[in-house]
Design a protein around this motif. Structure first.
Motif, PDB file in Angstrom:
ATOM      1  N   ASN A 225     -10.646   3.281  -1.968  1.00 25.18           N
ATOM      2  CA  ASN A 225      -9.224   3.504  -2.231  1.00 25.18           C
ATOM      3  C   ASN A 225      -8.759   2.766  -3.483  1.00 25.18           C
ATOM      4  N   ASP A 226      -9.226   1.546  -3.661  1.00 27.80           N
ATOM      5  CA  ASP A 226      -8.836   0.774  -4.839  1.00 27.80           C
ATOM      6  C   ASP A 226      -9.285   1.464  -6.122  1.00 27.80           C
TER       7      ASP A 226
ATOM      8  N   HIS B 250      -6.963   4.402  -6.752  1.00 29.79           N
ATOM      9  CA  HIS B 250      -5.639   3.929  -7.173  1.00 29.79           C
ATOM     10  C   HIS B 250      -5.660   3.410  -8.605  1.00 29.79           C
TER      11      HIS B 250
ATOM     12  N   GLY C  46      -4.581   6.023 -10.810  1.00 30.88           N
ATOM     13  CA  GLY C  46      -3.342   6.677 -10.427  1.00 30.88           C
ATOM     14  C   GLY C  46      -3.484   7.767  -9.389  1.00 30.88           C
TER      15      GLY C  46
ATOM     16  N   VAL D 279      -4.076   9.562  -5.589  1.00 34.48           N
ATOM     17  CA  VAL D 279      -3.522   9.417  -4.247  1.00 34.48           C
ATOM     18  C   VAL D 279      -4.620   9.691  -3.232  1.00 34.48           C
TER      19      VAL D 279
ATOM     20  N   ASP E 192      -3.057   6.131   1.156  1.00 37.57           N
ATOM     21  CA  ASP E 192      -1.631   6.385   0.913  1.00 37.57           C
ATOM     22  C   ASP E 192      -1.012   7.243   2.003  1.00 37.57           C
TER      23      ASP E 192
END
Length: 321
Positions: free
Chosen positions: A117-118, A121, A124, A126, A146
């Motif tokens: 996930n990092d 992210h 940018g 989702v 998210d």
């Protein structure tokens, strides 16, 4: 409840065309996005691994051209499904390629991992994570997802057993972020019902199998248009994870749908299936229980137009005095 900013003003109807193993390809994704719903595909559909870059180039190029020609009605964004389970040896490669193309939405499945996930992210992107119960939902959000895709009873392919009423209700007691609901949704009334239950989006899969753009055999598409809820079998035999499949495809493979053995869930196979002579999802066809509205093979644009028309009519009926 709120949608990710990337979806603001981009949807004709609040629908995600779910990533379908083998079936979802660039043609299907682009058609869905142009029609105004989120198109998606599993990264593992692009084979060999080098094909993923080719697919992403094609999708981004076609959608950019469409948006330039239609500035007042841009296409919906697309999503790529990543199998996060550690048995997926391509994950690192596929995530790196998707990062280079800044894939707007990632649908993660079978394991929530903070480092994944990092990484998404960081550019940018989702992350929406597949879950089948409240426990997995909490873990996904704790690990940085998210939003959630609540896979309820009746969904095609790998599916849970909880009623959508129960599953969405539990999630909404503590989470107010984006939620998509999956499970027997194939008409516009059901899309509205998903919203009424508390979801932001409907996650529609089986209806897109019976489209001209889908990479499914003619026999598979025909079977979808002729089947109903009673034609669906729930089993973990073929991949180690419970899922819903068309009864007729199991019979065609020489198996008895009423007497299928139980598989060892610790030996998952997300590719072709255990028995290489009978391959899920090639020979054993995934589908959900909501097939009744799917009666013919049509272009994606026609399917989305039907969903939008039915959705708007249902909203008007609800709003009428």
């Amino acid at each position: 409840m709120t949608l990710p900013a990337v979806l603001a003003g981009r949807l004709t109807v609040p629908v995600v065309a779910a990533p379908l193993f083998i079936i979802s390809n660039p043609k299907l994704v682009v058609a869905a996005c142009k029609a105004g719903v989120v198109g998606s595909f599993p990264a593992l559909n692009a084979r060999p691994a080098e094909q993923l870059e080719v697919w992403l180039e094609e999708i981004t190029r076609e959608l950019a051209a469409y948006n330039a020609a239609n500035p007042g009605r841009p296409a919906a964004p697309f999503a790529v499904n990543q199998i996060v389970h550690r048995s997926n040896q391509r994950l690192e490669h596929d995530l790196e390629v998707c990062a280079r193309f800044r894939v707007p939405i990632t649908i993660s499945s079978l394991g929530a991992r903070r480092e994944v996930n990092d990484g998404i992210h960081a550019y940018g992107g989702v992350v929406l994570h597949d879950i089948i119960n409240d426990t997995f939902a909490r873990k996904a959000i704790e690990k940085g997802a998210d939003g959630l895709i609540a896979v309820a009873a009746g969904a095609g392919g790998h599916a849970g057993t909880l009623s959508p009423f129960a599953l969405v209700q539990e999630i909404r007691q503590w989470f107010d972020g984006p939620v998509a609901l999956s499970g027997a949704i194939a008409n516009g009334r059901s899309v509205l019902a998903a919203e009424v239950l508390g979801a932001d989006l409907a996650y529609v899969g089986s209806a897109f199998i019976a489209t001209e753009e889908a990479n499914a055999s003619a026999a598979y598409k025909e079977a979808v248009t002729r089947s109903g809820a009673e034609d669906i079998v729930y089993t973990n035999l073929f991949t180690g994870v419970h899922g819903n499949y068309l009864r007729q495809s199991i019979i065609n493979a020489g198996l008895d749908p009423a007497h299928l053995p139980v598989s060892d869930p610790t030996k998952m196979d997300f590719g072709a299936g255990r028995d290489k002579a009978v391959k899920a999802w090639r020979d054993i066809w995934g589908a959900g229980q909501g097939l009744a509205p799917v009666t013919e093979v049509v272009p994606v644009a026609t399917l989305v137009a039907r969903l939008e028309r039915e959705y708007r009519a249902a909203r008007a009926r609800v709003a009428a005095p």
